[in-house]
Design an enzyme around this catalytic site. Structure first.
Site, short mmCIF file in Angstrom:
data_model
loop_
_atom_site.label_atom_id
_atom_site.label_comp_id
_atom_site.label_asym_id
_atom_site.label_seq_id
_atom_site.Cartn_x
_atom_site.Cartn_y
_atom_site.Cartn_z
N HIS A 18 0.82 -1.24 -0.08
CA HIS A 18 0.22 0.10 -0.04
C HIS A 18 0.85 1.21 -0.04
CE1 HIS A 18 -3.34 -2.73 1.73
NE2 HIS A 18 -3.23 -2.71 0.43
N HIS A 41 -7.91 -8.11 -7.99
CA HIS A 41 -8.14 -9.00 -6.61
C HIS A 41 -8.46 -8.10 -5.61
CE1 HIS A 41 -6.06 -11.56 -9.39
NE2 HIS A 41 -6.80 -12.82 -8.83
N SER A 107 -6.89 -1.94 -0.36
CA SER A 107 -6.18 -1.20 -1.63
C SER A 107 -7.35 -0.52 -2.18
CB SER A 107 -5.70 -2.31 -2.85
OG SER A 107 -6.55 -3.24 -3.11
N GLU A 125 -13.80 -8.76 -7.48
CA GLU A 125 -13.74 -9.58 -6.46
C GLU A 125 -14.76 -10.65 -6.74
OE1 GLU A 125 -11.79 -9.97 -3.39
OE2 GLU A 125 -13.20 -11.61 -3.42
N ASP A 149 -13.54 -12.30 -12.82
CA ASP A 149 -12.52 -12.97 -12.43
C ASP A 149 -11.27 -11.90 -12.68
OD1 ASP A 149 -10.88 -15.91 -12.41
OD2 ASP A 149 -10.03 -14.62 -13.67
N GLY A 150 -10.71 -11.74 -11.66
CA GLY A 150 -9.63 -10.75 -11.64
C GLY A 150 -8.48 -10.98 -12.88
N ASP A 170 -3.23 -8.75 -7.37
CA ASP A 170 -2.69 -8.93 -5.85
C ASP A 170 -3.65 -10.37 -5.32
OD1 ASP A 170 -1.84 -9.15 -3.24
OD2 ASP A 170 -3.45 -7.50 -2.30
C1 LIG Z 1 -4.88 -10.56 -1.12
S1 LIG Z 1 -6.61 -10.47 -1.29
C2 LIG Z 1 -6.73 -8.84 -1.87
C3 LIG Z 1 -6.22 -7.71 -1.02
C4 LIG Z 1 -6.48 -6.34 -1.59
N1 LIG Z 1 -5.89 -6.19 -3.02
C5 LIG Z 1 -5.91 -5.17 -0.68
O1 LIG Z 1 -4.65 -4.91 -0.72
O2 LIG Z 1 -6.33 -4.86 0.15
C6 LIG Z 1 -7.21 -11.50 -2.51
C7 LIG Z 1 -8.61 -11.34 -2.93
O3 LIG Z 1 -8.83 -11.91 -4.17
C8 LIG Z 1 -9.96 -12.44 -4.01
N2 LIG Z 1 -9.96 -13.44 -5.20
C9 LIG Z 1 -9.46 -14.81 -5.15
N3 LIG Z 1 -9.54 -15.38 -6.43
C10 LIG Z 1 -10.13 -14.17 -7.41
C11 LIG Z 1 -10.25 -14.12 -8.75
N4 LIG Z 1 -9.93 -15.07 -9.51
N5 LIG Z 1 -10.47 -12.89 -9.18
C12 LIG Z 1 -10.89 -11.75 -8.36
N6 LIG Z 1 -10.81 -12.11 -6.95
C13 LIG Z 1 -9.92 -13.16 -6.49
C14 LIG Z 1 -10.21 -13.11 -2.69
O4 LIG Z 1 -11.53 -13.28 -2.47
C15 LIG Z 1 -9.35 -11.95 -1.96
O5 LIG Z 1 -10.54 -11.02 -1.29
#
Ligand SMILES: C[S@@+](CC[C@H](N)C(=O)[O-])C[C@H]1O[C@@H](n2cnc3c(N)ncnc32)[C@H](O)[C@@H]1O
Length: 287
Positions: A18, A41, A107, A125, A149-150, A170
């Site tokens: 961050h 993500h 984030s 998400e 999907d991310g 992320d």
């Molecule tokens: C490491 S955390 C994100 C933290 C956030 N970026 C932050 O810095 O505050 C990863 C997130 O990705 C989500 N996630 C997992 N697979 C995903 C996908 N294929 N596409 C989007 N989100 C996904 C999870 O549910 C989780 O909330």
């Protein structure tokens, strides 16, 4: 999927990620032209540090907790200022009392807080409950919270109409092959939007996997690829999370020096051995 970011919110890895993100956003905000944020993500957006998950690990105490308790030289405080100001916005009284820390933003909320009216943000998400929580805290005309999907968002939403902006990737790093996926998706995304800034977060646990990932990124031969790494110990330990890194493509020209300076100051504060280590440099040395 088991990953729940609430256990890790505000830990050393979040602080590193961050602080880098807020330096990039502060740079983008210096010009009037609109910028785009794609957070592939995104997570829940806001984390309660007194909640069950955060209390069970206590990881935030040696991350954001330790940093906020430490007085730094004015040069370091200036570099941390955007990150600290956003956190203060969610914690009344924090400006004068570090023990007032209750909530840590994710984030999407750092990005929203540093965006201007002309900027636009996309947050992906896939976990429904997490996405609903994010929708509640990121309710804003500039932002869209998407179930996309991310990984797919990197092709579906690039290029945006803006020339400038930042993509944060992320992922949870729970599935096999995520390092390869990260490198391959970056190459695809960069072809679509070569003027964007890309920040890719990764854990340092399996050192061989990290080396292979960096070799794969280097083979893509994308110019201006910065590697930022932060270690909790001077000597890496196998199979435990001993650090984290970010690959930043097209970094602002100020970023390498800023992050080198700030991470050197944060290393002894967040390190488990009281020393820590950080390094910042080009993945492919400039000629
Ligand atoms: C490491 S955390 C994100 C933290 C956030 N970026 C932050 O810095 O505050 C990863 C997130 O990705 C989500 N996630 C997992 N697979 C995903 C996908 N294929 N596409 C989007 N989100 C996904 C999870 O549910 C989780 O909330």
């Amino acid at each position: 999927m088991n990953y729940r970011h609430a256990f890790h919110a505000g830990n050393f890895a979040d602080v590193v990620k961050h602080v880098v993100l807020t330096r990039i956003l502060a740079y983008l905000g210096q010009k009037d032209a609109a910028f785009r944020v794609l957070d592939t993500h995104a997570g829940a957006g806001l984390y309660d540090l007194s909640g069950n998950e955060a209390q069970r690990t206590g990881e935030w105490e040696s991350g954001v907790g330790a940093v906020l308790r430490t007085p730094f030289k004015p040069e370091i405080e200036a570099l941390l200022a955007p990150w600290k100001q956003v956190i203060a916005g969610f914690n009344p009284g924090l400006d004068t009392d570090p023990s007032a820390l209750r909530h840590y933003p994710g984030s999407p909320l750092f990005a929203l807080a540093l965006a201007r009216p002309q900027d636009r943000l996309l947050f992906c998400e896939t976990e429904p409950g997490v996405r609903a929580a994010l929708g509640d805290v990121a309710h804003d005309f500039r932002a869209k919270v998407l179930p996309t999907d991310g990984w797919q968002s990197l092709t579906a939403y690039l290029p945006p109409k803006e020339r400038r902006g930042v993509v944060l990737v992320d992922p949870p790093f729970e599935e096999a092959g995520e390092f390869h996926r990260l490198a391959a998706t970056l190459a695809e995304a960069y072809k679509r939007w070569a003027t964007g800034i890309y920040a890719l977060w990764y854990p340092i646990k399996d050192v061989r996997a990290v080396d292979a990932f960096q070799r794969e990124i280097a083979r893509a031969a994308i110019p201006k690829t910065l590697r930022i790494e932060f270690d909790l110990r001077t000597v890496r330990q196998a199979s435990v999370l001993s650090g984290c890194g970010l690959i930043v493509v097209n970094p602002p020209f100020t970023l390498a020096d800023e992050i080198r300076t700030v991470l050197a100051a944060l290393a002894p504060v967040m390190a488990s051995d009281g020393v820590g280590r950080s390094r910042v440099g080009w993945l492919i040395p400039e000629r």
